[in-house]
Design a protein around this motif. Structure first.
Motif, mmCIF file in Angstrom:
data_model
loop_
_atom_site.group_PDB
_atom_site.id
_atom_site.type_symbol
_atom_site.label_atom_id
_atom_site.label_comp_id
_atom_site.label_asym_id
_atom_site.label_seq_id
_atom_site.Cartn_x
_atom_site.Cartn_y
_atom_site.Cartn_z
ATOM 1 N N GLU A 133 13.454 -27.221 -63.457
ATOM 2 C CA GLU A 133 14.039 -26.030 -62.820
ATOM 3 C C GLU A 133 13.083 -24.840 -62.901
ATOM 4 O OE1 GLU A 133 18.112 -25.299 -63.965
ATOM 5 O OE2 GLU A 133 18.761 -27.184 -63.029
ATOM 6 N N THR A 134 12.385 -24.706 -64.014
ATOM 7 C CA THR A 134 11.414 -23.619 -64.138
ATOM 8 C C THR A 134 10.286 -23.808 -63.133
ATOM 9 O OG1 THR A 134 11.923 -23.578 -66.479
ATOM 10 C CG2 THR A 134 9.987 -22.353 -65.786
ATOM 11 N N PHE A 135 9.861 -25.055 -62.969
ATOM 12 C CA PHE A 135 8.811 -25.358 -61.985
ATOM 13 C C PHE A 135 9.287 -25.012 -60.577
ATOM 14 C CE2 PHE A 135 6.973 -28.478 -58.997
ATOM 15 C CZ PHE A 135 5.623 -28.153 -59.125
ATOM 16 N N VAL A 136 10.505 -25.380 -60.260
ATOM 17 C CA VAL A 136 11.039 -25.101 -58.916
ATOM 18 C C VAL A 136 11.016 -23.601 -58.638
ATOM 19 C CG1 VAL A 136 13.193 -25.063 -57.565
ATOM 20 C CG2 VAL A 136 12.449 -27.175 -58.688
ATOM 21 N N ARG A 137 11.508 -22.823 -59.615
ATOM 22 C CA ARG A 137 11.601 -21.369 -59.392
ATOM 23 C C ARG A 137 10.240 -20.737 -59.184
ATOM 24 N NH1 ARG A 137 15.746 -21.600 -63.502
ATOM 25 N NH2 ARG A 137 17.784 -21.310 -62.543
ATOM 26 N N SER A 138 9.226 -21.180 -59.914
ATOM 27 C CA SER A 138 7.931 -20.512 -59.801
ATOM 28 C C SER A 138 7.043 -21.154 -58.751
ATOM 29 C CB SER A 138 7.231 -20.457 -61.166
ATOM 30 O OG SER A 138 7.205 -21.724 -61.745
ATOM 31 N N ALA A 139 7.035 -22.478 -58.658
ATOM 32 C CA ALA A 139 6.123 -23.143 -57.713
ATOM 33 C C ALA A 139 6.518 -22.896 -56.263
ATOM 34 C CB ALA A 139 6.098 -24.653 -57.990
ATOM 35 N N SER A 140 7.808 -22.675 -56.030
ATOM 36 C CA SER A 140 8.272 -22.535 -54.639
ATOM 37 C C SER A 140 7.540 -21.410 -53.911
ATOM 38 C CB SER A 140 9.776 -22.275 -54.605
ATOM 39 O OG SER A 140 10.085 -21.118 -55.341
ATOM 40 N N PHE A 141 7.187 -20.349 -54.636
ATOM 41 C CA PHE A 141 6.553 -19.196 -53.991
ATOM 42 C C PHE A 141 5.102 -19.454 -53.604
ATOM 43 C CE2 PHE A 141 9.968 -17.467 -56.611
ATOM 44 C CZ PHE A 141 10.694 -16.843 -55.607
ATOM 45 N N GLU A 142 4.510 -20.478 -54.205
ATOM 46 C CA GLU A 142 3.094 -20.724 -53.931
ATOM 47 C C GLU A 142 2.874 -21.817 -52.896
ATOM 48 O OE1 GLU A 142 -0.014 -20.657 -56.832
ATOM 49 O OE2 GLU A 142 1.482 -20.304 -58.395
ATOM 50 N N LEU A 143 3.928 -22.487 -52.486
ATOM 51 C CA LEU A 143 3.748 -23.561 -51.510
ATOM 52 C C LEU A 143 3.320 -22.974 -50.171
ATOM 53 C CD1 LEU A 143 6.815 -25.856 -52.278
ATOM 54 C CD2 LEU A 143 4.407 -26.483 -52.518
ATOM 55 N N GLY A 144 2.379 -23.621 -49.523
ATOM 56 C CA GLY A 144 1.900 -23.135 -48.230
ATOM 57 C C GLY A 144 2.633 -23.785 -47.066
ATOM 58 N N ARG A 145 2.257 -23.401 -45.844
ATOM 59 C CA ARG A 145 2.708 -24.016 -44.584
ATOM 60 C C ARG A 145 4.237 -24.017 -44.421
ATOM 61 N NH1 ARG A 145 1.998 -29.043 -43.958
ATOM 62 N NH2 ARG A 145 1.581 -29.681 -46.097
ATOM 63 N N GLY A 146 4.904 -23.051 -45.070
ATOM 64 C CA GLY A 146 6.357 -22.975 -44.915
ATOM 65 C C GLY A 146 7.108 -24.059 -45.665
ATOM 66 N N LEU A 147 6.437 -24.732 -46.584
ATOM 67 C CA LEU A 147 7.130 -25.763 -47.374
ATOM 68 C C LEU A 147 8.136 -25.091 -48.313
ATOM 69 C CD1 LEU A 147 4.141 -28.106 -48.378
ATOM 70 C CD2 LEU A 147 5.697 -28.304 -46.431
ATOM 71 N N ARG A 148 9.245 -25.763 -48.552
ATOM 72 C CA ARG A 148 10.290 -25.236 -49.444
ATOM 73 C C ARG A 148 10.508 -26.211 -50.598
ATOM 74 N NH1 ARG A 148 15.001 -25.330 -47.659
ATOM 75 N NH2 ARG A 148 14.666 -26.802 -45.970
ATOM 76 N N LEU A 149 11.044 -25.665 -51.703
ATOM 77 C CA LEU A 149 11.267 -26.468 -52.910
ATOM 78 C C LEU A 149 12.538 -25.988 -53.597
ATOM 79 C CD1 LEU A 149 10.427 -28.367 -55.276
ATOM 80 C CD2 LEU A 149 8.930 -26.525 -56.086
ATOM 81 N N ASN A 150 13.498 -26.891 -53.768
ATOM 82 C CA ASN A 150 14.759 -26.595 -54.460
ATOM 83 C C ASN A 150 15.104 -27.743 -55.396
ATOM 84 O OD1 ASN A 150 15.560 -24.151 -52.877
ATOM 85 N ND2 ASN A 150 15.613 -25.622 -51.184
ATOM 86 N N SER A 151 16.117 -27.509 -56.204
ATOM 87 C CA SER A 151 16.659 -28.594 -57.027
ATOM 88 C C SER A 151 18.180 -28.592 -56.924
ATOM 89 C CB SER A 151 16.248 -28.404 -58.495
ATOM 90 O OG SER A 151 16.708 -29.485 -59.263
ATOM 91 N N VAL A 152 18.754 -29.772 -56.998
ATOM 92 C CA VAL A 152 20.216 -29.884 -57.082
ATOM 93 C C VAL A 152 20.564 -30.201 -58.533
ATOM 94 C CG1 VAL A 152 22.242 -31.213 -56.360
ATOM 95 C CG2 VAL A 152 20.483 -30.589 -54.686
ATOM 96 N N ASN A 153 21.522 -29.444 -59.060
ATOM 97 C CA ASN A 153 21.943 -29.598 -60.454
ATOM 98 C C ASN A 153 23.429 -29.968 -60.460
ATOM 99 O OD1 ASN A 153 23.179 -28.945 -62.937
ATOM 100 N ND2 ASN A 153 21.550 -27.524 -63.492
ATOM 101 N N PRO A 154 23.719 -31.282 -60.427
ATOM 102 C CA PRO A 154 25.126 -31.695 -60.395
ATOM 103 C C PRO A 154 25.693 -31.922 -61.789
ATOM 104 C CG PRO A 154 23.689 -33.523 -59.729
ATOM 105 C CD PRO A 154 22.828 -32.440 -60.291
ATOM 106 N N CYS A 155 27.011 -31.783 -61.911
ATOM 107 C CA CYS A 155 27.685 -32.298 -63.106
ATOM 108 C C CYS A 155 27.762 -33.824 -62.950
ATOM 109 C CB CYS A 155 29.073 -31.675 -63.235
ATOM 110 S SG CYS A 155 29.726 -31.862 -64.916
ATOM 111 N N VAL A 156 28.291 -34.490 -63.927
ATOM 112 C CA VAL A 156 28.401 -35.949 -63.841
ATOM 113 C C VAL A 156 29.239 -36.326 -62.616
ATOM 114 C CG1 VAL A 156 29.096 -38.050 -65.050
ATOM 115 C CG2 VAL A 156 28.379 -36.044 -66.351
ATOM 116 N N LEU A 157 28.766 -37.325 -61.886
ATOM 117 C CA LEU A 157 29.498 -37.763 -60.687
ATOM 118 C C LEU A 157 30.718 -38.602 -61.083
ATOM 119 C CD1 LEU A 157 26.670 -36.932 -59.503
ATOM 120 C CD2 LEU A 157 26.989 -38.768 -57.851
ATOM 121 N N ASP A 158 31.769 -38.492 -60.294
ATOM 122 C CA ASP A 158 32.942 -39.370 -60.499
ATOM 123 C C ASP A 158 32.476 -40.822 -60.599
ATOM 124 O OD1 ASP A 158 34.520 -37.130 -60.050
ATOM 125 O OD2 ASP A 158 35.028 -37.690 -57.981
#
Ligand SMILES: NC(=O)c1ccc[n+]([C@@H]2O[C@H](COP(=O)([O-])OP(=O)(O)OC[C@H]3O[C@@H](n4cnc5c(N)ncnc54)[C@H](OP(=O)(O)O)[C@@H]3O)[C@@H](O)[C@H]2O)c1
Length: 199
Positions: A133-158
């Protein structure tokens, strides 16, 4: 879009396919991947996967292992599982994949509830998830060419309660269908550097 899913055969990978498979071309990856094989613990394997693929517009990583053990029994070797798989496997997918993804493409990684809501035996997985998550928050700003970076943080699935439930006493589970929607938001939306929580 051509959407690469690492961990396609898993519970979350299937949820993403169920949500998005009718509107996009899904490329199913894993160690026994239906469309392409990859071992996320190996940078060479990740590089080889991207080199073998044509246009990729979005990458989902819905894979990553960790040892669940009491801290007093957790060895450095046990901890390496989470470092090599959950942490480095996901980070290396971005580091390598950024040079292969289409302009404006997206990466969606996977963490989990224990980052913010610790459980017994979960220190190693939490450590890796926190790093992601720390990587996602900081690396996202440095990606070029309009690339995006997110993470999904789910609770345990049914659907995963029988496998993980004993580690999560009193936690509310979430249906796979809602988890799939969070990946859709990351892939089809416009946001970057975000952690999409599913609670
Ligand atoms: N299920 C939940 O409730 C939940 C909640 C929050 C977070 N998470 C996290 O989300 C991720 C996926 O969970 P899941 O429950 O969907 O897992 P799962 O059902 O056990 O499936 C794991 C998937 O990852 C692939 N995989 C495993 N090791 C791999 C490797 N070294 N390289 C490439 N692919 C690999 C597997 O395919 P192959 O065997 O073919 O490699 C499989 O497709 C995990 O990191 C998990 O900790 C899960």
């Amino acid at each position: 879009m051509n959407i690469l899913i690492m961990g396609a055969s898993g519970t979350i990978g299937q949820a993403v396919i169920d949500r998005m498979g009718s509107d996009h071309d899904m490329i199913r990856a894993g160690r026994q991947g239906q469309d392409i094989q990859v071992d996320m613990t190996s940078p060479e394997s990740i590089e080889s996967m991207f080199e073998r693929l044509d246009r990729i517009d979005a990458v989902v990583v819905a894979a990553g292992g960790a040892a669940f053990k009491p801290l007093s029994e957790l060895t450095p070797a046990d901890n390496d599982t989470a470092i090599n798989s959950k942490l480095k496997g996901q980070v290396n997918t971005v580091l390598i994949g950024q040079h292969h993804l289409s302009d404006g493409g997206s990466f969606t990684l996977t963490t989990g509830v224990m980052v913010d809501d610790p459980i017994a035996c979960g220190a190693s997985a939490s450590m890796a998830n926190g790093g992601v998550e720390t990587f996602v928050r900081s690396a996202s700003f440095e990606l070029g060419r309009g690339l995006r970076l997110n993470s999904v943080n789910p609770c345990v699935l049914d659907e995963s309660w029988s496998k993980y439930g004993k580690f999560f006493p009193g936690f509310e589970t979430v249906p796979a269908a809602r988890v799939g929607m969070a990946y859709q938001k990351s892939i089809e939306g416009c946001q970057t550097g975000q952690i999409f929580y599913v609670r």
